[in-house]
Each structure stands twice: as structure tokens, then as C-alpha cells.
Design a protein around this motif. Structure first.
Motif, PDB file in Angstrom:
ATOM      1  N   THR A 131       4.361 -67.301 132.250  1.00  0.00           N
ATOM      2  CA  THR A 131       3.959 -66.006 131.720  1.00  0.00           C
ATOM      3  C   THR A 131       3.237 -66.200 130.402  1.00  0.00           C
ATOM      4  O   THR A 131       3.725 -66.889 129.516  1.00  0.00           O
ATOM      5  N   ARG A 144       0.929 -61.001 138.202  1.00  0.00           N
ATOM      6  CA  ARG A 144       2.195 -61.724 138.129  1.00  0.00           C
ATOM      7  C   ARG A 144       3.060 -61.421 139.339  1.00  0.00           C
ATOM      8  O   ARG A 144       3.060 -60.304 139.852  1.00  0.00           O
ATOM      9  N   LEU A 148       9.792 -58.212 137.004  1.00  0.00           N
ATOM     10  CA  LEU A 148       9.217 -58.167 135.672  1.00  0.00           C
ATOM     11  C   LEU A 148      10.324 -58.147 134.625  1.00  0.00           C
ATOM     12  O   LEU A 148      11.220 -57.311 134.667  1.00  0.00           O
ATOM     13  N   MET A 153       5.456 -53.899 129.046  1.00  0.00           N
ATOM     14  CA  MET A 153       4.115 -54.042 129.588  1.00  0.00           C
ATOM     15  C   MET A 153       3.786 -52.860 130.501  1.00  0.00           C
ATOM     16  O   MET A 153       4.659 -52.312 131.164  1.00  0.00           O
ATOM     17  N   ALA A 155       2.442 -51.832 133.899  1.00  0.00           N
ATOM     18  CA  ALA A 155       2.368 -52.602 135.134  1.00  0.00           C
ATOM     19  C   ALA A 155       2.202 -51.676 136.336  1.00  0.00           C
ATOM     20  O   ALA A 155       2.655 -50.533 136.331  1.00  0.00           O
ATOM     21  N   TRP A 268       2.186 -57.837 140.789  1.00  0.00           N
ATOM     22  CA  TRP A 268       1.974 -56.775 139.810  1.00  0.00           C
ATOM     23  C   TRP A 268       0.694 -57.022 139.032  1.00  0.00           C
ATOM     24  O   TRP A 268       0.375 -58.167 138.687  1.00  0.00           O
ATOM     25  N   MET A 270      -0.695 -56.415 135.459  1.00  0.00           N
ATOM     26  CA  MET A 270      -0.125 -56.167 134.138  1.00  0.00           C
ATOM     27  C   MET A 270      -1.248 -55.949 133.130  1.00  0.00           C
ATOM     28  O   MET A 270      -2.245 -56.667 133.122  1.00  0.00           O
TER      29      MET A 270
END
Length: 300
Positions: A131, A144, A148, A153, A155, A268, A270
Motif C-alpha cells: 500500500t 487495491r 480496506l 480514504m 473508495a 477498489w 481509491m
């Protein structure tokens, strides 16, 4: 001194990590970049960057200025896009972050199509299985996998991929095909030591759940290592369908225990905290979501 030009120069310095890198990006001489930053620091009355033998890093004030300057530049770009109309193409630079293998198989091959649609746009692809800090790396959108950890963040889930126990036919010819999850305890496992990996593999079939702790002589910290070890007939791995999409299609690897379900992997998009996603980031995210929906990953 042109304030917008100074902002753009400073943002380029931070993202490139050096005055020389910013000069190449901006297609100007390095002295011009140094002079611009010196004038900016003088006008603001603070030091924005520190130089050391290890390179160039922003001060605390510099990091704060970078975040807001980048946001201001993006909002100006947005305003110009609106003024030119929706039919106008995207322009400038887009920084995308993704895991190495996922990007190699599912993002980079699609870049030609996306860039053809937007001939004035340049794309930086930051490849890392770990990350990364989006603000620190100047990333506009990151893709990603998995759960999470950072709820701060912004997302959006864009796809989901099933996971399987995967190995090569040659490996199964030698070691046998596991008939139950418990049989995996006697197999060589390729252990992925990133988030979502490990030695505890959990399975579900109907209302039944079971877990097995696997072992193996190979532990790797990047998905490329998992792929290489499996394709070298060294053992089995739990892997997302995206990780072995070409080989599953060709039969070079096979999935076993398919009547048992493993937790799927979610993908995802982000975006950096504290600012609206740029038009470039939104357009690229929509492009990747559409492409994955037509491919091996199931849309979210």
C-alpha cells in the motif's frame, strides 16, 4: 512570478523527487526549476524542500503546500474541461497506482486504448504490491485488492474476483490432486506474505466451513513470485482469478477443490483524502471498471 507556474513546478519537483527530474518533466532547464522554487520559498517565507545525500524531501510546510497546490491545479484543469465542453479530451498527467501483477495483466495492456481516446494525456503508473501513500506519491487513483484498512480514504468497489487453489497439471501429476481442503496439509504451498495471504486458508461449501493451515518451502512477498513458483511446478497457491487469467484459460494451470468456495477478492478504486476525484481519475476508473466487467473479473 506566475503563481500557477510556480505551483506546477513545485508539484513536479515533489512528484519527480528532484529538480532535474522536474526539469525533464516540464521540458525546461534545471536552473529555471531551482530559481522558481527559490522564488516561491522567498515569497511564502518558509522552506518547502530539504536536500540531503538521499535526495529531496518536502518539509512539513512543503507537504501541506503540495497537497493544496495539486488540488488547485486539478480544479483549474476541471474548470478548463467544463469550459471546453464535455466532448473535449482529457489532458495533463494522471498518476495511477496498482499491484504489479494486476497492472501487468489488466491495466497496462489496456492503456493504449485509453491513451488513444485522450491524446493530450500522459499517465504515470506506480507499481507496488504494498500500500502506497496516495498523497505522498502524488497518486490520483489507486487500485487495491482486499479489505480496506484505511477508512479515511475515498473508495469505490469496482470489481470482485473469485479465488481458487491453483497448481499446474505437472505438479498434480506428481503430488496428487487434493480431494478435500484437509488434503492440502500434505501439499507444498506457495505462501503469499502480503495482505490477504498467509498460511491459514478458509473454505466454505453450503453451510459447512473448514480451515486448513498449510506449509511450504517457498514464501514470497509479491504476486509475481507466486506466479513464477506455481508455473515452475513448485506447489499450489490460493490466488485470485485475475492473477492467473491467461493460464487458466489456456490450461497451463488448473483450479482444484472448486466445489469449495474461498473468500473472493474485491477491487477498489481509491482516491486521495480531502479532495474530489479529478476528471482524469474518474474517467480512468470508469474505463477500467468497464474493461474488467467485460473480462475475467466480475463487476461489483
Amino acid at each position: 512570478m506566475d503563481r500557477l507556474t510556480a505551483m506546477e513546478t513545485f508539484v513536479s519537483v515533489i512528484e519527480a523527487g528532484s529538480f532535474s527530474g522536474a526539469a525533464r518533466r516540464l521540458d525546461v532547464g534545471q536552473p529555471a526549476v531551482s530559481k522558481s522554487i527559490a522564488q516561491l520559498e522567498e515569497r511564502l517565507g518558509v522552506r518547502l524542500v530539504m536536500r540531503s545525500t538521499r535526495g529531496l524531501t518536502p518539509t512539513e510546510a512543503g507537504q501541506q503546500y503540495y497537497q493544496r497546490a495539486k488540488r488547485a491545479i486539478e480544479e483549474i484543469d476541471e474548470a478548463e474541461l467544463v469550459a471546453r465542453g464535455a466532448a473535449a479530451g482529457l489532458s495533463g498527467r494522471l498518476r495511477v497506482s496498482a499491484a504489479v501483477t494486476f497492472a501487468r495483466l489488466h491495466i497496462v495492456p489496456k492503456m493504449k486504448t485509453f491513451l488513444a481516446r485522450h491524446p493530450e494525456l500522459n499517465v504515470d503508473v506506480v507499481l507496488d504490491d504494498r500500500t502506497v501513500d496516495l498523497l505522498e506519491q502524488g497518486v490520483d487513483v489507486a487500485f487495491r485488492m482486499g479489505t480496506l484498512d484505511d477508512s479515511s480514504m475515498t473508495a469505490r468497489r469496482i470489481a470482485r474476483s473469485p479465488r481458487f487453489v491453483i497448481g499446474t497439471p505437472a505438479y498434480f501429476d506428481e503430488a496428487g490432486v487434493p480431494a478435500t481442503p484437509a488434503d492440502l496439509a500434505s501439499h507444498q504451498a506457495i505462501v503469499y506474505e502480503q495482505r490477504g495471504g498467509g498460511t491459514a486458508w478458509s473454505f466454505r461449501r453450503g453451510n459447512a466451513e473448514t480451515a486448513v493451515v498449510v506449509s511450504g518451502r517457498m514464501r514470497v512477498t509479491a504476486a509475481e513470485g507466486v506466479r513464477a513458483a506455481v508455473l515452475a511446478d513448485m506447489g499450489v497457491a490460493v490466488a485470485s482469478e485475475w492473477m492467473f487469467a491467461p493460464e487458466l484459460a489456456s490450461g497451463e494451470v488448473r483450479a482444484v477443490l472448486t466445489e469449495w468456495a474461498l473468500p473472493p477478492v474485491e477491487l477498489w478504486a481509491m482516491f486521495p483524502t480531502g479532495r474530489m476525484a479529478s476528471a482524469k481519475a474518474r474517467a480512468f476508473t470508469a474505463f477500467i471498471e468497464e474493461a474488467l466487467g467485460a473480462g475475467t473479473l466480475a463487476p461489483a
